[in-house]
Design a protein around this motif. Sequence first.
Motif, PDB file in Angstrom:
ATOM      1  N   THR A   1       3.560   8.785  -8.574  1.00  0.00           N
ATOM      2  CA  THR A   1       2.815   7.698  -9.236  1.00  0.00           C
ATOM      3  C   THR A   1       1.658   7.322  -8.331  1.00  0.00           C
ATOM      4  O   THR A   1       1.832   7.156  -7.139  1.00  0.00           O
ATOM      5  CB  THR A   1       3.707   6.438  -9.355  1.00  0.00           C
ATOM      6  N   VAL A   2       0.494   7.195  -8.915  1.00  0.00           N
ATOM      7  CA  VAL A   2      -0.640   6.706  -8.144  1.00  0.00           C
ATOM      8  C   VAL A   2      -0.613   5.197  -8.214  1.00  0.00           C
ATOM      9  O   VAL A   2      -0.511   4.618  -9.275  1.00  0.00           O
ATOM     10  CB  VAL A   2      -1.959   7.261  -8.699  1.00  0.00           C
ATOM     11  N   GLN A   3      -0.657   4.551  -7.018  1.00  0.00           N
ATOM     12  CA  GLN A   3      -0.600   3.076  -6.996  1.00  0.00           C
ATOM     13  C   GLN A   3      -1.850   2.468  -7.585  1.00  0.00           C
ATOM     14  O   GLN A   3      -2.929   2.925  -7.314  1.00  0.00           O
ATOM     15  CB  GLN A   3      -0.480   2.604  -5.537  1.00  0.00           C
TER      16      GLN A   3
ATOM     17  N   PRO B   1     -12.689   0.802   2.796  1.00  0.00           N
ATOM     18  CA  PRO B   1     -13.615   1.764   2.206  1.00  0.00           C
ATOM     19  C   PRO B   1     -12.958   3.141   2.107  1.00  0.00           C
ATOM     20  O   PRO B   1     -13.500   4.144   2.556  1.00  0.00           O
ATOM     21  CB  PRO B   1     -14.775   1.772   3.207  1.00  0.00           C
ATOM     22  N   LEU B   2     -11.748   3.171   1.551  1.00  0.00           N
ATOM     23  CA  LEU B   2     -10.963   4.410   1.514  1.00  0.00           C
ATOM     24  C   LEU B   2     -10.450   4.621   0.091  1.00  0.00           C
ATOM     25  O   LEU B   2     -10.141   3.646  -0.614  1.00  0.00           O
ATOM     26  CB  LEU B   2      -9.777   4.309   2.483  1.00  0.00           C
ATOM     27  N   ALA B   3     -10.347   5.885  -0.295  1.00  0.00           N
ATOM     28  CA  ALA B   3      -9.957   6.200  -1.677  1.00  0.00           C
ATOM     29  C   ALA B   3      -8.507   5.811  -1.945  1.00  0.00           C
ATOM     30  O   ALA B   3      -7.665   5.850  -1.042  1.00  0.00           O
ATOM     31  CB  ALA B   3     -10.138   7.689  -1.921  1.00  0.00           C
ATOM     32  N   SER B   4      -8.228   5.450  -3.199  1.00  0.00           N
ATOM     33  CA  SER B   4      -6.849   5.175  -3.611  1.00  0.00           C
ATOM     34  C   SER B   4      -6.020   6.441  -3.440  1.00  0.00           C
ATOM     35  O   SER B   4      -6.540   7.551  -3.591  1.00  0.00           O
ATOM     36  CB  SER B   4      -6.807   4.746  -5.080  1.00  0.00           C
ATOM     37  N   ALA B   5      -4.738   6.261  -3.154  1.00  0.00           N
ATOM     38  CA  ALA B   5      -3.785   7.376  -3.078  1.00  0.00           C
ATOM     39  C   ALA B   5      -4.237   8.477  -2.121  1.00  0.00           C
ATOM     40  O   ALA B   5      -4.075   9.655  -2.411  1.00  0.00           O
ATOM     41  CB  ALA B   5      -3.546   7.950  -4.479  1.00  0.00           C
ATOM     42  N   SER B   6      -4.849   8.094  -0.991  1.00  0.00           N
ATOM     43  CA  SER B   6      -5.387   9.126  -0.093  1.00  0.00           C
ATOM     44  C   SER B   6      -4.628   9.249   1.230  1.00  0.00           C
ATOM     45  O   SER B   6      -4.808  10.209   1.957  1.00  0.00           O
ATOM     46  CB  SER B   6      -6.856   8.820   0.214  1.00  0.00           C
ATOM     47  N   ALA B   7      -3.787   8.272   1.564  1.00  0.00           N
ATOM     48  CA  ALA B   7      -3.138   8.283   2.887  1.00  0.00           C
ATOM     49  C   ALA B   7      -1.649   8.612   2.768  1.00  0.00           C
ATOM     50  O   ALA B   7      -0.971   8.135   1.871  1.00  0.00           O
ATOM     51  CB  ALA B   7      -3.308   6.920   3.558  1.00  0.00           C
TER      52      ALA B   7
ATOM     53  N   ALA C   1      -3.100  -1.938   1.360  1.00  0.00           N
ATOM     54  CA  ALA C   1      -2.470  -0.780   2.023  1.00  0.00           C
ATOM     55  C   ALA C   1      -1.756   0.079   0.972  1.00  0.00           C
ATOM     56  O   ALA C   1      -1.834   1.316   1.002  1.00  0.00           O
ATOM     57  CB  ALA C   1      -1.481  -1.254   3.084  1.00  0.00           C
ATOM     58  N   ALA C   2      -1.094  -0.583   0.012  1.00  0.00           N
ATOM     59  CA  ALA C   2      -0.365   0.161  -1.033  1.00  0.00           C
ATOM     60  C   ALA C   2      -1.345   0.951  -1.903  1.00  0.00           C
ATOM     61  O   ALA C   2      -1.046   2.070  -2.319  1.00  0.00           O
ATOM     62  CB  ALA C   2       0.441  -0.806  -1.897  1.00  0.00           C
ATOM     63  N   ARG C   3      -2.514   0.378  -2.124  1.00  0.00           N
ATOM     64  CA  ARG C   3      -3.507   1.071  -2.960  1.00  0.00           C
ATOM     65  C   ARG C   3      -3.894   2.427  -2.364  1.00  0.00           C
ATOM     66  O   ARG C   3      -4.031   3.413  -3.083  1.00  0.00           O
ATOM     67  CB  ARG C   3      -4.765   0.197  -3.110  1.00  0.00           C
ATOM     68  N   ILE C   4      -4.046   2.470  -1.040  1.00  0.00           N
ATOM     69  CA  ILE C   4      -4.522   3.736  -0.445  1.00  0.00           C
ATOM     70  C   ILE C   4      -3.393   4.730  -0.169  1.00  0.00           C
ATOM     71  O   ILE C   4      -3.639   5.850   0.213  1.00  0.00           O
ATOM     72  CB  ILE C   4      -5.350   3.501   0.848  1.00  0.00           C
ATOM     73  N   LEU C   5      -2.126   4.296  -0.360  1.00  0.00           N
ATOM     74  CA  LEU C   5      -1.005   5.220  -0.087  1.00  0.00           C
ATOM     75  C   LEU C   5      -0.879   6.276  -1.184  1.00  0.00           C
ATOM     76  O   LEU C   5      -0.872   5.951  -2.367  1.00  0.00           O
ATOM     77  CB  LEU C   5       0.308   4.443  -0.031  1.00  0.00           C
ATOM     78  N   ALA C   6      -0.744   7.530  -0.771  1.00  0.00           N
ATOM     79  CA  ALA C   6      -0.506   8.609  -1.730  1.00  0.00           C
ATOM     80  C   ALA C   6       0.934   8.516  -2.232  1.00  0.00           C
ATOM     81  O   ALA C   6       1.795   7.933  -1.555  1.00  0.00           O
ATOM     82  CB  ALA C   6      -0.737   9.949  -1.026  1.00  0.00           C
ATOM     83  N   PRO C   7       1.228   9.092  -3.404  1.00  0.00           N
ATOM     84  CA  PRO C   7       2.609   9.079  -3.892  1.00  0.00           C
ATOM     85  C   PRO C   7       3.556   9.620  -2.816  1.00  0.00           C
ATOM     86  O   PRO C   7       3.279  10.654  -2.208  1.00  0.00           O
ATOM     87  CB  PRO C   7       2.563  10.015  -5.102  1.00  0.00           C
ATOM     88  N   GLY C   8       4.631   8.910  -2.574  1.00  0.00           N
ATOM     89  CA  GLY C   8       5.595   9.333  -1.552  1.00  0.00           C
ATOM     90  C   GLY C   8       5.173   8.943  -0.137  1.00  0.00           C
ATOM     91  O   GLY C   8       5.915   9.142   0.818  1.00  0.00           O
ATOM     92  N   GLY C   9       3.967   8.379   0.007  1.00  0.00           N
ATOM     93  CA  GLY C   9       3.477   7.987   1.340  1.00  0.00           C
ATOM     94  C   GLY C   9       4.218   6.742   1.845  1.00  0.00           C
ATOM     95  O   GLY C   9       4.843   6.022   1.070  1.00  0.00           O
TER      96      GLY C   9
END
Length: 315
Positions: free
Chosen positions: A313-315, A211-217, A239-247
């Motif tokens: 890039t936003v996953q 329940p977490l936004a895309s590209a937020s972590a 997990a990749a979906r919620i990772l911010a670019p460069g995360g």
Amino acid sequence: MQTETLLSGLKAAGEATRLRLLALCAQSELTVTELVHILGQSQPRVSRHLKLLCDAGLLDRFPEGTWAFYRLAERGGCEELSRALAELISPDDPALARDLARLDEVKRARQERAAEYFRANAGQWNQIRSLYVPETDVEAALLRVFAGRTIGELVDIGTGTGRMLELFADRIGRGVGVDTSREMLAVARARLQDKNLGNAQVRHADMYNLPLASASADAVTVHQVLHFVAEPAGAIREAARILAPGGRLAVVDFAPHTLEALRDEHAHRRLGFTHEEVAGWCRDAGLIPAAPVDLAGEPLTVTIWAADAPKGTVQ
Ligand SMILES: C[S@@+](CC[C@H](N)C(=O)[O-])C[C@H]1O[C@@H](n2cnc3c(N)ncnc32)[C@H](O)[C@@H]1O
């Protein structure tokens, strides 16, 4: 803050029980049952007050199965107001002092329950831990994997007792641990509270549908979780979906092994993973894998796989 939002926030807070609720939720996240116990009022009454505070954006409600946790709002525009109101009440106020004493009782009861659960399971965990390098070595290697990075938001998937949140607490802005086990979450909550880690929290959530936004972590950890699960590739995709670019994602698990007993006695589904298997899932999820780190032990080797979301890039 807009006048209208401020007014509706002040209206919602302008009642004795609701002010007490704000002051309590500023101390700890609490369930309705706990709040009913502390306030000494009926459940429908407390629930109605909580709903008004949530509707006004002063409190957040996190459902967890048949439970729901309440804490001061963290976003949405009213978070500063709810914090300010809670802080304005003097700790010498007799009603608040009584509430805080009861809150202490609630916390103590929680900790006792958590300690009991720990005692019941500690034997099992120690048995597995004795099969590989000391956990302190694994943790030191994991911290090195994130060395030099600024981590605003860390998400720990399959957080269990919240150890990863504890390990990273002084290096991150905010940490969120997710797990599907209510017992584990109860232990994690008690531990985070005991160690006063106010920047970390845990949530009941499934790793395949966070329940977490895309590209937020900025960082995601998955520590000793994948060997239990049916669909590790799906977990890595999420997990990749919620990772911010460069995360950066770090997966910690066992290298391939032959200890079938871990399946029978400890519910492991997979007997470890090859370097290529996990790196391949990361690549399929759009991440760029780094070289895995092996921590050779007897008979189990622990591997750390790191992988980065492409920059820009936003996953
Ligand atoms: C061995 S524990 C590891 C806990 C923690 N990461 C650690 O290393 O201390 C595995 C955890 O994964 C959780 N888990 C299993 N399936 C899950 C799922 N689908 N979503 C979220 N958590 C899950 C379990 O409840 C358990 O707490």
